[in-house]
Design a protein around this motif. Structure first.
Motif, PDB file in Angstrom:
ATOM      1  N   GLN A 124       0.848  -1.190   0.000  1.00  0.00           N
ATOM      2  CA  GLN A 124       0.000   0.000   0.000  1.00  0.00           C
ATOM      3  C   GLN A 124       0.885   1.242   0.000  1.00  0.00           C
ATOM      4  O   GLN A 124       1.972   1.259   0.582  1.00  0.00           O
ATOM      5  CB  GLN A 124      -0.890  -0.011   1.242  1.00  0.00           C
TER       6      GLN A 124
ATOM      7  N   ALA B  83       2.649   4.450   0.940  1.00  0.00           N
ATOM      8  CA  ALA B  83       2.986   5.002   2.247  1.00  0.00           C
ATOM      9  C   ALA B  83       3.752   6.301   2.053  1.00  0.00           C
ATOM     10  O   ALA B  83       4.365   6.534   1.006  1.00  0.00           O
ATOM     11  CB  ALA B  83       3.814   4.005   3.058  1.00  0.00           C
ATOM     12  N   ARG B  84       3.737   7.147   3.089  1.00  0.00           N
ATOM     13  CA  ARG B  84       4.370   8.464   3.008  1.00  0.00           C
ATOM     14  C   ARG B  84       5.887   8.318   2.988  1.00  0.00           C
ATOM     15  O   ARG B  84       6.474   7.511   3.731  1.00  0.00           O
ATOM     16  CB  ARG B  84       3.935   9.318   4.198  1.00  0.00           C
TER      17      ARG B  84
ATOM     18  N   ASP C 163       3.675   9.976  -1.703  1.00  0.00           N
ATOM     19  CA  ASP C 163       3.389   8.617  -1.257  1.00  0.00           C
ATOM     20  C   ASP C 163       3.967   7.669  -2.282  1.00  0.00           C
ATOM     21  O   ASP C 163       3.843   7.891  -3.499  1.00  0.00           O
ATOM     22  CB  ASP C 163       1.877   8.362  -1.126  1.00  0.00           C
TER      23      ASP C 163
ATOM     24  N   TRP D 171       2.815  -5.410   6.516  1.00  0.00           N
ATOM     25  CA  TRP D 171       2.448  -4.353   5.573  1.00  0.00           C
ATOM     26  C   TRP D 171       1.308  -4.864   4.673  1.00  0.00           C
ATOM     27  O   TRP D 171       1.370  -6.005   4.167  1.00  0.00           O
ATOM     28  CB  TRP D 171       3.645  -3.984   4.694  1.00  0.00           C
TER      29      TRP D 171
ATOM     30  N   LYS E  31       3.989   5.131   8.013  1.00  0.00           N
ATOM     31  CA  LYS E  31       2.637   5.646   8.191  1.00  0.00           C
ATOM     32  C   LYS E  31       2.688   7.069   8.706  1.00  0.00           C
ATOM     33  O   LYS E  31       3.719   7.536   9.221  1.00  0.00           O
ATOM     34  CB  LYS E  31       1.871   4.759   9.162  1.00  0.00           C
ATOM     35  N   THR E  32       1.556   7.765   8.597  1.00  0.00           N
ATOM     36  CA  THR E  32       1.460   9.147   9.062  1.00  0.00           C
ATOM     37  C   THR E  32       0.328   9.258  10.063  1.00  0.00           C
ATOM     38  O   THR E  32      -0.587   8.422  10.108  1.00  0.00           O
ATOM     39  CB  THR E  32       1.209  10.106   7.894  1.00  0.00           C
ATOM     40  N   ASP E  33       0.395  10.305  10.884  1.00  0.00           N
ATOM     41  CA  ASP E  33      -0.686  10.567  11.835  1.00  0.00           C
ATOM     42  C   ASP E  33      -1.774  11.387  11.150  1.00  0.00           C
ATOM     43  O   ASP E  33      -1.733  11.621   9.937  1.00  0.00           O
ATOM     44  CB  ASP E  33      -0.155  11.268  13.081  1.00  0.00           C
TER      45      ASP E  33
END
Length: 902
Positions: A108, A110-111, A125, A247, A180-182
């Motif tokens: 997927q 991701a940042r 991303d 992941w 991942k990011t918040d």
């Protein structure tokens, strides 16, 4: 009976047997070669159809859900195992057409952050993808490929396309972090990521690059504040490690159909196989394929054209069969004295037939084999025609002996003294034939047929109707000639009287039937071709009721003015289209429970102006053209299905429909089966007048623009349309957040050309041209037989009249007067049959597959009259030339001296 004697007789009557051999050769050549040519044209059309589609349209793709791996096995190993298993599970028809195959596994998106990205303030991303075959499809430009050996605590190595890396300000050795990011978009920890190398594809058209998201380009953000999206290539070991760590991953398996492996003769099996795959797809996978759409469209055209070719072939082969019968009858008539002499010397009743059979066996099979061999030289896939070749060879071989048996056993007779009143037996046969033809036509219309199959009823109806029409013509045309002959008897001179009298007593039953069959086939092809061409014009006008149309999502209101200032543009109008809207019973949106409908909002007067300026025959309903703003519901044109639903619900005078967020009240002001800009299969629609819409909070904006003009440039229109969409997104009342797709521009000329040239149109054109030319040539040949059938008696009469002082000029006039009624009746009857047959057969031929679903209308063509007159003149000149050559060969003086049956 010795073979040598039969060979000597074949040499003695070489011209007659040569004619029989040529006809046999032509028949077997057509049976053997035409299917090959049709298959070749069909394959070429299918390849052109599929090649015109995007290559990825031929892909059969299986995709798994984006989720953590559920198996303890490696992600790549599981994907490789299913890659082969999915191919094995395909139906044989699909599996045999697959040539290229690819699979990949990706994570997927991701940042990704890093100093090189921060230097240009890029928000990115990245999805990591493992592709086993990428090394062979690309060339390394800088750095190295990701290492396949997994080393703990080593950064994830990724390779990027060189253009993608340049756009992202990345290079080999760029240090990044991925994770991942918040909720605020800040990276939470993350893993180190290293750009190990840059690559460039060897061939950008290679199907390996078609997996979405694209590997060779950066996906632009869909809205403000959204990140760019890119795909990087990682080693299989690295992706397996990420899968084990939890992941989310997704697997993709793609199988591409090769155009050269798709057999046009087995399209139904291939489409059925794709449907079986759709029904039996694994529950954990999503199957995506779109190749069945062009395949179904092409299959519908092939089925329709094969049905049409069956009708044309029936007419041509029936004409050839008639010519063979005429050739056998003519040969038997010339040798009647020979067979009478055999009987007089004590031979049996079948002696002449056995002699003719021995002669036919020496000629016909050889000609049939030669015709079959020539047919095999035609390029194309063969069909199983050998049984038909054998059957034709046997029947033609028996034609001459059967004609010998049917010949009168007596001596000479006066064949020019034909009674006007036929025998009871002949009347019974003719009436039965007329009834059978009428019954067959009624049954065909009521029963219909299955397209693509050779239906015995379908191929027999044209032949029966042609024969029935010929019988009626035979019974009708002597009567007016008798009246003309009586009038001519009162005038000075003998040419008109003798010519009309002989024409009225001419015995030409069988030849005239063959002429009607041939000319009817040619006229049928011409009329249907004209009907299809006219229907294509109407279809193009339905798709593009202007010179050009621009379709997009939403255009700024000033786009109309911008287009009006372009060179060559004469008029522009706006159209709004929305599909699958629900009807409501009130302003609040209470569901009326009458199903969904498409909505088209048009400026009635503007549409009428653009259509007239574009020279499109479009009748805009008065309810749309003259509607004005005012109180009460809007007058609307609806489809019959919507009208019936509204009438059943009692909402004919008041119903509501949602258009771009606003609900408008309308009433049924009329119904139309179809309306321009709507697809042929749309049978539920509501058309509203734009100029009469009441003022609301938001103003509707067009989604389609119609342009009338000269020498319009499609690229210029596309640029203006894209700019109009961008202005709407930037300056509209509700600013668009998503990036709009580019507009599509279609011109009526391009649509017309696609309808004429795409798909199986090559096979259709071959059928029309072959039927028209073949029917005309065979018709002329049949007229030659008709002339030769009465040449002996005419030669005797002319010989006597020449001795009585008839001049050469009068002789030519007499010949012209005698042949004109016969030629005119045969050509006109054939043309009439060819004009009536399309009216009978058109509803069951399925030719709307060539007109984008628009029903084909077969109507009277004024040009047909000119074509018939020209053909009649050519036929008459040909008949006179044949008669003159025959008289010169026979030498009229010898005809008179040798007697009746010389």
């Amino acid at each position: 009976m010795s073979v040598g004697a039969a060979v000597r007789r074949v040499r003695a009557y070489g011209g007659q047997f040569l004619l029989l051999a040529v006809l046999t050769l032509v028949v077997t050549l057509l049976i053997s070669g035409v299917p090959r040519l049709v298959n070749r044209l069909a394959e070429q059309g299918l390849r052109a159809q599929l090649n015109s589609e995007p290559a990825e349209r031929r892909d059969i793709s299986y995709t798994s859900m984006m989720a953590p791996a559920t198996s303890q096995r490696t992600a790549m190993g599981n994907a490789a195992e299913r890659f082969d298993a999915l191919a094995t599970a395909m139906p044989p028809e699909v599996r045999s057409a697959v040539t290229e195959r690819w699979y990949s596994v990706e994570t997927q998106a991701a940042r990704v952050v890093g100093p090189d990205l921060a230097a240009r303030k890029l928000l990115l991303d990245v999805s990591l993808r493992a592709m086993p075959d990428i090394h062979d499809a690309s060339t390394l430009v800088e750095g190295a490929w990701p290492n396949e050996t997994y080393i703990p605590d080593r950064p994830i190595e990724v390779a990027l396309d060189v253009d993608v890396a340049r756009k992202l300000n990345l290079r080999a050795g760029s240090q990044l972090r991925v994770g991942k990011t918040d909720e605020d978009g800040n990276l939470l920890g993350g893993d180190p990521l290293l750009v190990s190398g840059l690559f460039r594809p060897v061939d950008r058209q290679n199907g390996i690059w078609n997996t979405l998201p694209q590997l060779l380009q950066v996906i632009e953000p869909v809205g403000d504040g959204q990140p760019l999206v890119a795909v990087g290539v990682v080693a299989q070991s690295a992706l397996n490690k990420r899968a084990v760590e939890g992941w989310p991953i997704q697997s993709n398996w793609r199988y591409r159909l090769d155009v050269d492996r798709v057999d046009a003769r087995k399209l139904d099996q291939l489409v059925d196989g794709l449907q079986v795959m759709q029904r039996n797809q694994p529950s954990d996978l999503t199957l995506t394929q779109g190749v069945d759409v062009p395949l179904r469209a092409f299959a519908a055209q092939i089925e329709a054209v094969r049905t049409l070719l069956a009708v044309i072939a029936a007419g041509v082969l029936a004409t050839l069969a008639g010519l063979i019968v005429l050739a056998a009858s003519l040969a038997t008539r010339r040798r009647r004295s020979e067979f009478v002499l055999l009987r007089a010397r004590g031979a049996g009743a079948t002696a002449g037939a056995r002699r003719s059979l021995a002669e036919s066996v020496l000629v016909v099979p050889v000609a049939a084999v030669l015709g079959w061999w020539l047919g095999t030289l035609v390029p194309g896939s063969p069909d199983s025609t050998m049984p038909y070749i054998i059957a034709v060879t046997v029947l033609v071989t028996l034609a001459l002996p059967l004609a010998t048996l049917a010949a009168p056993a007596g001596g000479a007779e006066r064949r020019d003294l034909i009674r006007m009143r036929p025998s009871a037996r002949r009347l019974t046969v003719e009436v039965s034939l007329l009834l059978l033809a009428g019954l067959a036509a009624v049954l065909l219309r009521r029963r219909g047929l299955t397209l693509g199959e050779v239906d015995p009823l379908l191929v027999s109806v044209p032949v029966l109707l042609a024969v029935a029409a010929a019988v009626l013509a035979l019974r009708a045309y002597p009567w007016p000639l008798l009246l003309v002959s009586r009038l001519a008897a009162r005038t000075r001179g003998s040419v008109a009287f003798l010519g009309t009298a002989r024409a009225g007593r001419a015995a030409v039953a069988a030849p005239l039937v063959v002429v009607v069959l041939a000319i009817g086939t040619a006229a049928f092809c011409a009329v249907v071709a004209a009907g299809v061409d006219a229907s294509r014009e109407r279809a193009a006008a339905q798709i593009v009721p202007a010179d050009a149309v621009i379709r997009g999502e939403r255009f700024a209101p000033d786009t109309i003015d911008e287009l009006g200032r372009l060179p060559g543009v004469r008029a522009v109008t706006r159209v709004l289209y929305e599909d699958d809207e629900r009807l409501a019973a009130d302003q609040l949106g209470t569901d009326a429970f009458v199903g969904q409908t498409d909505v088209l909002v048009v400026d009635g007067s503007g549409l009428d102006l653009v259509a007239r300026q574009s020279q499109v025959d479009l009748s805009v309903p008065a309810a749309l053209r003259t509607a004005l703003p005012g109180p009460g519901p809007l007058p609307a044109i609806v489809s019959p299905a919507i009208a019936a639903d509204l009438a059943k619900a009692g909402m004919t005078d008041s119903a509501f429909i949602l258009v771009q967020g606003e609900r408008y009240e309308f009433r049924v002001a009329g119904t139309e089966d179809r309306f321009p800009l709507l697809e042929a299969n749309v049978n539920r629609f509501v058309i509203l007048p734009w100029q009469a819409l009441p003022t609301r909070t938001t103003t509707p904006v067009p989604t389609t623009l119609l342009i009338a003009g000269d020498s319009l440039n499609a690229e210029t229109l596309r640029v203006a349309g894209d700019q109009g969409q961008e202005r709407y997104q930037r300056d509209g009342t509700v600013t668009g957040r998503e990036r709009l797709l580019g507009v599509t521009v279609d011109t009526r000329a391009d649509v017309r050309r696609d309808l004429r040239e795409g798909g199986a149109n090559g096979v259709l054109a071959f059928g029309f041209v072959g039927g028209a030319v073949g029917g005309t040539l065979l018709g002329l040949l049949a007229i030659a037989f008709t002339v030769l059938a009465g040449a002996r008696s005419r030669g005797q009469v002319l010989s006597r009249l020449r001795t009585l002082g008839l001049s050469r000029r009068q002789w030519r006039g007499l010949l012209l007067v005698e042949l004109t009624p016969l030629v005119a009746v045969s050509v006109l009857t054939g043309a009439l049959v060819g004009a009536v047959l399309p009216l009978l057969l058109n509803p069951v031929l399925g030719l709307s597959a060539f007109t984008s679903g628009v029903p084909v209308r077969v109507a009277f063509e004024p040009s047909l009259i000119a074509a018939v007159l020209a053909l009649g003149a050519v036929a008459l000149g040909f008949a006179v030339a044949v008669e003159a050559l025959n008289n010169r060969r026979l030498r009229l003086g010898e005809v008179l001296r040798l007697g009746e049956e010389s």
